[in-house]
Design an enzyme around this catalytic site. Structure first.
Site, PDB file in Angstrom:
ATOM      1  N   GLN A   1     -70.495  54.177  21.344  1.00  0.00           N
ATOM      2  CA  GLN A   1     -69.104  54.485  21.663  1.00  0.00           C
ATOM      3  C   GLN A   1     -68.252  54.114  20.459  1.00  0.00           C
ATOM      4  OE1 GLN A   1     -66.369  52.120  24.233  1.00  0.00           O
ATOM      5  NE2 GLN A   1     -66.513  53.882  25.611  1.00  0.00           N
TER       6      GLN A   1
ATOM      7  N   TYR B   1     -56.398  52.690  24.673  1.00  0.00           N
ATOM      8  CA  TYR B   1     -56.759  52.484  23.278  1.00  0.00           C
ATOM      9  C   TYR B   1     -56.236  53.644  22.434  1.00  0.00           C
ATOM     10  CZ  TYR B   1     -59.527  48.710  25.213  1.00  0.00           C
ATOM     11  OH  TYR B   1     -59.891  47.573  25.876  1.00  0.00           O
TER      12      TYR B   1
ATOM     13  N   ARG C   1     -64.648  59.996  26.377  1.00  0.00           N
ATOM     14  CA  ARG C   1     -64.270  59.214  27.558  1.00  0.00           C
ATOM     15  C   ARG C   1     -62.753  59.160  27.675  1.00  0.00           C
ATOM     16  NH1 ARG C   1     -65.493  52.979  29.608  1.00  0.00           N
ATOM     17  NH2 ARG C   1     -66.463  53.651  31.553  1.00  0.00           N
TER      18      ARG C   1
ATOM     19  N   ARG D   1     -71.245  46.850  35.719  1.00  0.00           N
ATOM     20  CA  ARG D   1     -71.582  45.471  36.062  1.00  0.00           C
ATOM     21  C   ARG D   1     -72.899  45.352  36.831  1.00  0.00           C
ATOM     22  NH1 ARG D   1     -67.045  44.443  39.698  1.00  0.00           N
ATOM     23  NH2 ARG D   1     -67.037  46.721  39.693  1.00  0.00           N
TER      24      ARG D   1
END
Length: 383
Positions: free
Chosen positions: A114, A186, A234, A351
Site C-alpha cells: 500500500q 490522507y 482504496r 483485526r
C-alpha cells in the site's frame, strides 16, 4: 409457511464461493480473502526485517490469498512522520521488501504494497525529516485549521513523480501489484474532500476537478508500469475522527468521483467502511437503500471491489485503540449474503487476522468456534 421452507430459510449460506480463485491482471489469487493494510511500525529506519516477512507469511500459511501490506511511504520527504514505518525507496528498504515478497510467494500467496502519503495528517512535529514542512492540498488540517503549507504547482509535479517511483520500485521488487491509499483523510483523500481542498488552480472546486490529481497519479503510474500490472485504489467516505464525512452525497456523485480513477487505470476499488454491512445511501428507497458502499461502487464502475470493515468481529476498529479494545468473534452470515448478492469480489480481513493468522483456514474447515478473539495485546506485538 411449511417446515421445509423454514428449514431452507435458516440454512446458512456456504463459504465455498469465497474460496474460488480470482484473477485481475497480474493478481492471480487462490481465494477471495485479503489481509487488510494495518499500520504496525515495526520497521526500524523504514526497513522491513525478517520478523515482518514472517508476520505476513504466517497469514498466507493460515489461508489468506492476498497480503495488502501496511502503508509504506513513497519517496517524498513529507510523506509521513514515523521512522519505523516501512518505506518503498532506498536500497535497504527495497532489499527488505524483496525478502518479504519472496517469503510470501514461497508460501503460495500474493502480495501488494500500500503506497502511502499522509499529507496534512503527518502533523506539525514529525520524527522523520523534522526539518521538512508538512504539505497538503490547501495547508489545512481535517478540522479546517491551518497546518503546514499548500502544494505549489511544482510540488505537484514532484509528488506525482514520487508516486510513480514507488510503483515502479514495487514492480521491480516482485510485488504482484500495488494499492494506492486514497482513504481515511490522507493525502489523496484530502484532494477529494471539499473541506481540505480549497484550491483554485484546476485541482479544486467541483468534485470532478478535485478528482483530477489522484486520477493523474493513477494515469502516470499506469504509463510507467504497463497495462498488465494491477492497480488497486482504496477510498472511503469517512475520515479520521470525521466518521460522518461523505465525499459523495449520492450515487450520481459517487460515479462522478470514481469514473475518472477507473478511466485512468484503476483495476480494483478497495472500499473502506467501518462496518461492511452498512447501507451507503440509506435515504434511498427499496433495495437501493440497503446496498453497501462496495455494492454501489461495483454497480457504478463495473470494476471488481474489495469490501472491508469489522469482518468477523462485533466492534468497529476504532475501539482497538481504547482500554475496551477487545472484540468478540462473530459469524459472517451478512458477509456471505452480500457476496451472494454480488456486492463485492474480495473481502479484506483486519483485526481478526491480527488475532488469528489461521482465521481463514478455520472458516474454510468450519472450525469457527476455534477462532481467536481480538484483544489489545494483538496490536502491541508483531506475530
Amino acid at each position: 409457511m411449511t417446515e421445509i421452507s423454514e428449514a431452507i430459510e435458516q440454512t446458512p449460506l456456504p463459504v465455498d464461493g469465497l474460496f474460488e480463485p480470482f484473477t485481475v491482471k497480474s493478481l492471480e489469487l487462490k481465494n477471495r480473502f485479503a489481509m487488510a493494510p494495518m499500520t504496525r511500525a515495526f520497521s526500524p529506519d523504514g526497513v522491513p526485517g525478517q520478523d515482518v516477512a514472517d508476520y505476513y507469511t504466517r497469514r498466507v500459511t493460515g489461508g489468506t490469498g492476498l497480503i495488502i501490506t501496511e502503508g509504506t511511504y513513497i519517496p517524498d520527504p513529507s510523506a509521513g512522520p514515523f521512522t519505523t514505518v516501512p518505506r518503498l525507496y532506498g536500497d535497504e528498504s527495497l532489499a527488505g521488501w524483496k525478502r518479504v515478497v519472496d517469503s510470501v510467494h514461497a508460501a503460495g500467496g500474493s502480495i501488494i504494497p500500500q503506497l502511502w502519503h499522509l499529507g496534512v495528517e503527518r502533523g506539525a512535529k514529525p520524527r522523520l525529516n523534522p526539518d521538512v514542512q508538512t504539505t497538503s492540498p490547501s495547508g489545512l488540517s481535517l478540522d479546517g485549521v491551518p497546518l503546514g503549507r499548500e502544494f505549489s504547482t511544482a510540488d505537484l509535479d514532484d509528488l506525482r513523480d514520487a508516486w510513480v517511483s514507488a510503483a515502479v520500485s514495487a514492480k521491480k521488487t516482485g510485488f504482484d501489484g500495488i494499492e494506492l491509499h486514497g482513504a481515511h483523510g490522507y493525502l489523496l483523500d484530502q484532494f477529494l474532500w471539499e473541506k481540505t481542498n480549497l484550491r483554485t488552480d484546476g485541482y479544486g472546486g467541483s468534485l470532478r476537478a478535485r478528482t483530477r490529481f489522484p486520477a493523474e497519479i493513477v494515469a502516470a503510474i499506469r504509463a510507467a508500469v504497463g497495462e498488465d500490472f494491477a492497480i488497486v485504489y482504496r477510498y472511503s467516505q469517512w475520515k479520521s475522527n470525521h466518521y460522518d464525512a461523505r465525499l459523495a452525497q449520492s450515487p450520481t456523485e459517487l460515479e462522478e468521483m470514481l469514473s475518472p480513477l477507473v478511466d485512468a487505470g484503476v483495476d480494483v476499488l478497495h472500499v473502506s467502511t467501518r462496518r461492511h454491512w452498512d447501507a451507503a445511501f440509506p435515504e434511498l428507497d427499496g433495495n437501493d437503500g440497503q446496498l453497501g458502499l462496495a455494492g454501489w461502487t461495483k454497480r457504478l464502475t463495473g470494476v471488481p471491489t474489495i469490501t472491508v470493515g469489522s469482518v468477523g468481529l462485533n466492534k468497529v476498529f476504532t475501539t482497538a485503540f481504547t482500554a475496551e479494545g477487545a472484540a468478540e468473534t462473530t459469524g459472517v452470515d451478512r458477509l456471505l449474503q452480500q457476496y451472494e448478492d454480488g456486492e463485492f469480489d474480495m473481502v479484506a480481513i483486519g483485526r481478526a487476522l491480527l488475532a488469528d493468522p489461521e482465521w481463514v483456514n478455520k472458516l474454510r474447515t468450519g472450525d469457527t468456534d476455534k477462532q481467536i478473539a481480538y484483544a489489545n495485546e494483538h496490536r502491541e506485538v508483531l506475530y
